[in-house]
Enzyme design. Structure first.
Site, short mmCIF file in Angstrom:
data_model
loop_
_atom_site.label_atom_id
_atom_site.label_comp_id
_atom_site.label_asym_id
_atom_site.label_seq_id
_atom_site.Cartn_x
_atom_site.Cartn_y
_atom_site.Cartn_z
N THR A 148 -1.33 7.50 -0.30
CA THR A 148 -2.61 7.48 -1.01
C THR A 148 -3.47 6.27 -0.63
O THR A 148 -4.65 6.23 -0.95
CB THR A 148 -2.37 7.38 -2.53
N ASP A 183 5.74 -5.32 9.40
CA ASP A 183 6.86 -4.82 10.20
C ASP A 183 7.06 -5.68 11.44
O ASP A 183 8.20 -5.95 11.84
CB ASP A 183 6.60 -3.37 10.62
N ARG A 202 0.85 -1.18 0.00
CA ARG A 202 0.00 0.00 0.00
C ARG A 202 0.88 1.23 0.00
O ARG A 202 1.76 1.37 0.85
CB ARG A 202 -0.84 0.08 1.29
#
Ligand code: PRP
Ligand code: URA
Length: 209
Positions: free
Chosen positions: A108, A203, A104
């Site tokens: 935006t 992450d 992603r």
């Protein structure tokens, strides 16, 4: 919502709480993603076709039931879907595997596709799409469109945590895709993160915060 299955078994709730906790270590986080993934896969495979064959037990002969594992394809949405793959492969070791690389754009929230490698003949298999998070739903929608473009008809999504917004968007576009999730959370925040969620799954799995 039709086609959405929230699997809130106490064992899943228990593991999800550990997964969400920001104090949980990277190694425990990895283990928990895999463990919850196994539970979701177990539930999602309850309607898989069951075949029969003759076998001999030490006592007698019998008709034994089995499933054709090679008729199942796990499609991992990179990166974070990898965090669910090893667990489910322990229980369905002969499944095929495909990869779709998406991320992603953080500003935006648009989805960028950077990789796709799917097994030949995938259209004749039951495809289980692995991604721990359904936030805006964009990654899953793009992945479903890629799979449908290859002729895949039988698609099930396994996701650890989903947002109501993402689920609504997916079900408004597809009425033939089942989604198995361990939790439907409250909402998305202004940055597109799930609340309360678990933060950034990729992450936390790969230690890239
Ligand atoms: C995360 C997550 C999903 C996606 C969900 O991936 O693993 O794939 O976001 O968001 P969406 O429903 O709004 O599409 P991310 O883009 O952070 O990439 P990564 O897995 O490489 O970290
Ligand atoms: N992706 C994640 O990893 N977490 C979120 O909360 C939303 C998207």
């Amino acid at each position: 919502m039709k086609n959405i299955f929230e699997i809130n078994h106490p064992m899943i709730q228990h593991k999800l709480t550990q997964l969400r906790n920001k104090e949980t270590s990277t190694s425990d986080f990895r283990r928990l993603c895999n463990e919850i993934g196994i539970f979701l896969g177990y539930e999602a495979l309850k309607d898989i076709e069951v075949l029969e064959k003759n076998i001999e037990t030490p006592i007698t002969s019998m008709r034994g039931k089995y499933i054709d594992e090679e008729k199942i394809t796990f499609v991992v949405i990179l990166r974070a879907g990898l965090g669910m793959l090893n667990g489910i492969l322990e229980v369905v070791p002969n499944a095929r595997i495909g990869h779709i690389g998406l991320y992603r754009d953080e500003s935006t929230l648009e989805i960028v596709e950077y990789f796709s490698k799917l097994p030949t003949g995938i259209e004749n298999t039951k495809v289980m799409l692995l991604d721990p998070m359904i936030a805006t739903g964009g990654s899953i929608i793009d992945s479903i469109n890629i799979l449908k473009g290859k002729g895949v008809k039988d698609i099930t999504v396994l996701s650890l945590i989903s947002s109501p917004e993402g689920l609504s968007k997916i079900t408004s576009k597809f009425n033939d895709v089942n989604i198995y999730t361990a939790a439907i959370d409250e909402r998305l925040n202004e940055k597109g993160y799930i609340v309360p969620g678990l933060g950034d799954a990729g992450d936390r799995i790969f230690g890239t915060h």
